[in-house]
Design an enzyme around this catalytic site. Sequence first.
Site, PDB file in Angstrom:
ATOM      1  N   ASP A 297     -17.149   7.315  -1.405  1.00 28.64           N
ATOM      2  CA  ASP A 297     -15.898   7.177  -0.652  1.00 28.64           C
ATOM      3  C   ASP A 297     -15.569   8.569  -0.119  1.00 28.64           C
ATOM      4  O   ASP A 297     -16.179   9.571  -0.497  1.00 28.64           O
ATOM      5  CB  ASP A 297     -14.790   6.645  -1.592  1.00 28.64           C
TER       6      ASP A 297
ATOM      7  N   ARG B 264     -13.410  -8.293   2.733  1.00 33.14           N
ATOM      8  CA  ARG B 264     -11.981  -8.119   2.444  1.00 33.14           C
ATOM      9  C   ARG B 264     -11.218  -9.379   2.851  1.00 33.14           C
ATOM     10  O   ARG B 264     -10.282  -9.800   2.186  1.00 33.14           O
ATOM     11  CB  ARG B 264     -11.427  -6.887   3.181  1.00 33.14           C
TER      12      ARG B 264
ATOM     13  N   ARG C 248       0.878  -1.182   0.000  1.00 37.83           N
ATOM     14  CA  ARG C 248       0.000   0.000   0.000  1.00 37.83           C
ATOM     15  C   ARG C 248       0.907   1.220   0.000  1.00 37.83           C
ATOM     16  O   ARG C 248       1.667   1.442   0.946  1.00 37.83           O
ATOM     17  CB  ARG C 248      -0.918   0.015   1.228  1.00 37.83           C
TER      18      ARG C 248
ATOM     19  N   CYS D  15     -16.268   1.874   1.067  1.00 34.61           N
ATOM     20  CA  CYS D  15     -15.112   1.022   1.410  1.00 34.61           C
ATOM     21  C   CYS D  15     -14.655   1.230   2.849  1.00 34.61           C
ATOM     22  O   CYS D  15     -13.960   0.380   3.401  1.00 34.61           O
ATOM     23  CB  CYS D  15     -13.976   1.285   0.436  1.00 34.61           C
TER      24      CYS D  15
ATOM     25  N   HIS E  26      -7.596   0.442  -6.234  1.00 32.15           N
ATOM     26  CA  HIS E  26      -7.772  -0.325  -5.001  1.00 32.15           C
ATOM     27  C   HIS E  26      -8.476  -1.633  -5.369  1.00 32.15           C
ATOM     28  O   HIS E  26      -9.638  -1.864  -5.023  1.00 32.15           O
ATOM     29  CB  HIS E  26      -8.600   0.483  -4.002  1.00 32.15           C
TER      30      HIS E  26
ATOM     31  N   GLN F 184     -10.285  -4.055  -2.843  1.00 31.27           N
ATOM     32  CA  GLN F 184     -11.571  -3.539  -2.375  1.00 31.27           C
ATOM     33  C   GLN F 184     -12.693  -4.002  -3.300  1.00 31.27           C
ATOM     34  O   GLN F 184     -13.780  -4.377  -2.839  1.00 31.27           O
ATOM     35  CB  GLN F 184     -11.523  -2.005  -2.328  1.00 31.27           C
TER      36      GLN F 184
END
Length: 297
Positions: free
Chosen positions: A216, A284, A101, A256, A128, A131
């Site tokens: 988001d 996840r 990340r 998310c 991402h 996700q």
Amino acid sequence: MARHFLRLTDLTPAEARRVVDRARALRAEPDLAHRPFVGKTLAMIFTKNSTRTRVSFEAGMARFGGHALFLHSGATQLGRDEPIGDTAQVLSRMCDAIMIRNDSQADQQALADNSRVPVINGLSDLHHPCQLLADLQCWFEHRGDPAGRTAAWIGDGNNVCHSWIDAARMFGFKLRIATPAGYEPDADIVREAGASVELMPDAAQAAEGADLVVTDTWTSMGQEAETKKRLADFAGYCVDSALMRRAKADAIFMHCLPAHRGEEVSADVIDGPQSVIYDEAENRLWAQMALLEFLLC
Ligand code: CP
Ligand code: NVA
């Protein structure tokens, strides 16, 4: 050659569907005796904060009998400018997969180019993809196959939005994206998605008749200096109950996380009956276990 997962499209649509199907099976019938990763290690490099990504990868490796190694970049030699290629060469001789990340998709590519083992994007400024495996799993679980349906992305055309765009073309749904001017998603990623994606400035128009509404944060990690301007620019893009009423009566709401109640989403929506955020977050775990199994086994 190791398979990497830096973007959702690094899987074919059929492979992505297989991973999502496997994630659903893992969740439906957890099998604690299934331990394909005994003796295997996942190195996890983080230059940014995380709750879900770190915990889900770590817990997933543990459930499968393996080990996950948390490497905060500042505590490694990456924080003292060791080249990412050297880091990749070394980690991939000791570990069986690497998750990263960070900001830069290009650095992730350099890591992958120098790695003997799969490299997984746990979020970059551009994508991402993990996700989206979880989100797609969640959509399938709550409402069945997304093919032919419509999702509405409201807010910032950011990394998560880009992965939703990839998902739309791979899983055959329509994605309407409503952003303020200047916050549209990357033009190349939009172009690649062709007719699957439609951009518009009007949130109500995007939500009209949608099967799923998703948003988001307005300020992603690394953009904190722009927070005040962003709060002003995104006024009118809050997913509130009036906006949800534009969508289908059985529409679901996704985010998310982490969320900012009263900014990109109102508390009554995110904590209300249409919200599936905690199933989404839980997925996840299952989606990344399925991904690791796909890449390593
Ligand atoms: N959604 C997500 O990636 O959460 P974290 O930042 O907590 O990992
Ligand atoms: N767009 C957000 C997602 C966090 C999981 C960010 O990059 O900070």
